[in-house]
Design an enzyme around this catalytic site. Sequence first.
Site, PDB file in Angstrom:
ATOM      1  N   TYR A 198       0.852  -1.199   0.000  1.00  0.00           N
ATOM      2  CA  TYR A 198       0.000   0.000   0.000  1.00  0.00           C
ATOM      3  C   TYR A 198       0.885   1.245   0.000  1.00  0.00           C
ATOM      4  CZ  TYR A 198      -3.979   3.027   0.969  1.00  0.00           C
ATOM      5  OH  TYR A 198      -4.924   4.012   0.903  1.00  0.00           O
TER       6      TYR A 198
ATOM      7  N   LYS B 281      -6.326  -0.309  -0.277  1.00  0.00           N
ATOM      8  CA  LYS B 281      -7.050  -0.003   0.963  1.00  0.00           C
ATOM      9  C   LYS B 281      -7.736  -1.257   1.495  1.00  0.00           C
ATOM     10  CE  LYS B 281      -7.822   3.789   3.394  1.00  0.00           C
ATOM     11  NZ  LYS B 281      -6.819   4.844   3.660  1.00  0.00           N
TER      12      LYS B 281
ATOM     13  N   ASP C 183      -9.842   9.253  -1.267  1.00  0.00           N
ATOM     14  CA  ASP C 183      -9.050  10.138  -2.131  1.00  0.00           C
ATOM     15  C   ASP C 183      -9.882  10.911  -3.148  1.00  0.00           C
ATOM     16  OD1 ASP C 183      -6.783   9.554  -0.766  1.00  0.00           O
ATOM     17  OD2 ASP C 183      -5.961   8.163  -2.233  1.00  0.00           O
TER      18      ASP C 183
ATOM     19  N   ASP D 109     -10.221   9.948   4.424  1.00  0.00           N
ATOM     20  CA  ASP D 109      -9.384  11.148   4.366  1.00  0.00           C
ATOM     21  C   ASP D 109      -9.893  12.215   5.332  1.00  0.00           C
ATOM     22  OD1 ASP D 109      -7.786  10.198   2.033  1.00  0.00           O
ATOM     23  OD2 ASP D 109      -9.752  10.277   1.091  1.00  0.00           O
TER      24      ASP D 109
ATOM     25  N   ASN E 272      -0.876   6.776  11.290  1.00  0.00           N
ATOM     26  CA  ASN E 272      -1.301   6.070  10.083  1.00  0.00           C
ATOM     27  C   ASN E 272      -2.740   5.612  10.275  1.00  0.00           C
ATOM     28  OD1 ASN E 272      -1.778   4.113   8.059  1.00  0.00           O
ATOM     29  ND2 ASN E 272       0.406   3.645   7.929  1.00  0.00           N
ATOM     30  N   ASN E 273      -3.594   5.992   9.340  1.00  0.00           N
ATOM     31  CA  ASN E 273      -5.009   5.620   9.448  1.00  0.00           C
ATOM     32  C   ASN E 273      -5.220   4.119   9.554  1.00  0.00           C
ATOM     33  OD1 ASN E 273      -4.941   8.309   8.713  1.00  0.00           O
ATOM     34  ND2 ASN E 273      -6.705   8.190   7.371  1.00  0.00           N
TER      35      ASN E 273
END
Length: 598
Positions: free
Chosen positions: A112, A185, A257, A280, A498-499
């Site tokens: 990723y 994702k 995104d 996001d 980091n998400n």
Amino acid sequence: MFSRQAQSIRDASGRRRFTTPARGYQVLRDPALNKGTSFSQQERDALELNGLLPPVITPTMEPQLTRSYAGYLAQPTDLAKHIFMWGLHDNNVTLFYALLQRHLMEMLPVVYDPVVGEAIKNYSEVMTRPRGVYLSIDAIDQVHERLAAFGAAADDIDLLVASDAEEILGIGDWGSNGIDISIGKLAVYTAAAGIDPHRVVPVILDAGTNNEVLINDPLYVGVRRGRVRGAEYDDFIDAYVTAARQLFPKALLHWEDFGSTNARRILGRYRDKLPTFNDDQQGTGAIVLAGLLNAVPRSGSTWAQQRVVIVGAGTAGCGIADQIRDQMVRDGVPQDEATARIWLVDLPGLLTQSMSEGMLDFQRPYARPEDEVKDLPRTTAAPLAAALTRWPAMAALRQQAIDAGGIIDLATVVSAVKPTILIGTSTTPGLFTEDIVKEMAANTHHPIIFPLSNPTELHEATPGHLIEWTDGKALVATGAPFDPITHKGVTHTIAQANNAALYPGLGLGTIVARASRVSDEMIHAAAESVAGQAPPPTLGAPLLPSNKDLRSTSSIVAVGLVQIAKSEGIAQADDLDDPVEAVRRSVWWPEYVPVDAV
């Protein structure tokens, strides 16, 4: 990867297994079914695999993992490793995830972010086997038909990730190439939280592109027209949502995104009607809040004492601002005062009320009154010029500010505001200069500084510099991974905001609960769950848990979300009396399961 040739069931003991009418090479060419040399003799007989596989039977995955890892290490570049891994995925989904799980910290950045950005730039050249669903603005009337072509039934799908690829990571508009962001994702959802990869759909919503390189590339695979706006675009999104809800009524819809002008509007349109989430905006805001939930008490101050400067006022920056404002309100600060404690800086400099006509709706609440800033010095310098082409609306506003006397730049804002928290989502490397950081440190004992832009080369400052310039006093989290920093005998482990530590667990909890929507309280609970798993607050300790513990982190987040969804009355699943057990039952692990011939 959903398979039309296989049905996933659970036997009387609760063990997962596949049934399939496929035979021979049909089985081996199905990445959901393929086990290579690990098919038992009984399965080989029933599925007509004798002679199509080497005679040796490997009851465990170990030999395959050894060979696959050697193949991975033999690749000459990170992009080649990325391509190798997705080739493995197209051959054997279970082996792909087992390898990724075993080497998660090493491979996640390759599968990723950040390497996926390079893959997207080169997608037209390196694309091998198409994955997911490609929907086109030129065929709005066929959206339902094309999504249905994925072949899954209503109860087969739990999650769809869709992108229109207008603002991919920090690299901008990449049109149909952005399918890789949806694919990647979903890989993180599975690797980090155990969401079943056979029950997900990656989607690209190709609304055109303003990237001239793509439009003029003879190998480009997407729609060759400028990005569509307005009613036609909204009709396209509506067609996708309508089709997704009709085909997969229980699924969570994840948006990824999208451009700033569309991301918030889309989320606002649907968030109260169905389970939907924008990583996001909501995910970035929540993971930053998780870090701040630990940083603020470690700084020795309260939420009511914070003065926050955010550089980069797009979807991510304003999502962070909203989460910080709401946390201040939870801590007893009136909403107007909480909003006034946040300053936004972007291409036009400090956002002020005189710019309101050119700003996006979600930026306006944070615009500063003119009386407050009238005496601040202005400049016509352009340190952010490299970003001007990517955000034309903000670039126009910047020129307007310059024509009106100049912009109020970051250095001026930091000097005037004396922030306690400085956050960067600007994609402008080196923006947090030594002078700016030292000015901030002179006015707060433990400055909280989060340079979050991705990929690594776009960070506003490196953690090494931040630690050095503040004599080890800064509380730092970054958007990409960095090695620990040793300063005056103290080792500072740098937290990665980091998400991936948050959205996989949030998605899993939403799916397990079958929540009718993703509420603000669910997102806040996810942030609290992540914050609660950070190491004890010793000197140099990170503000967030390590990504090597993503499975554990995600499960804890998911359990918390199920509990919140139940308490809010939006959980629609049965048998949620024990949320821990409900989450445990739902988690998928990359293990070979029996395949029965039917």
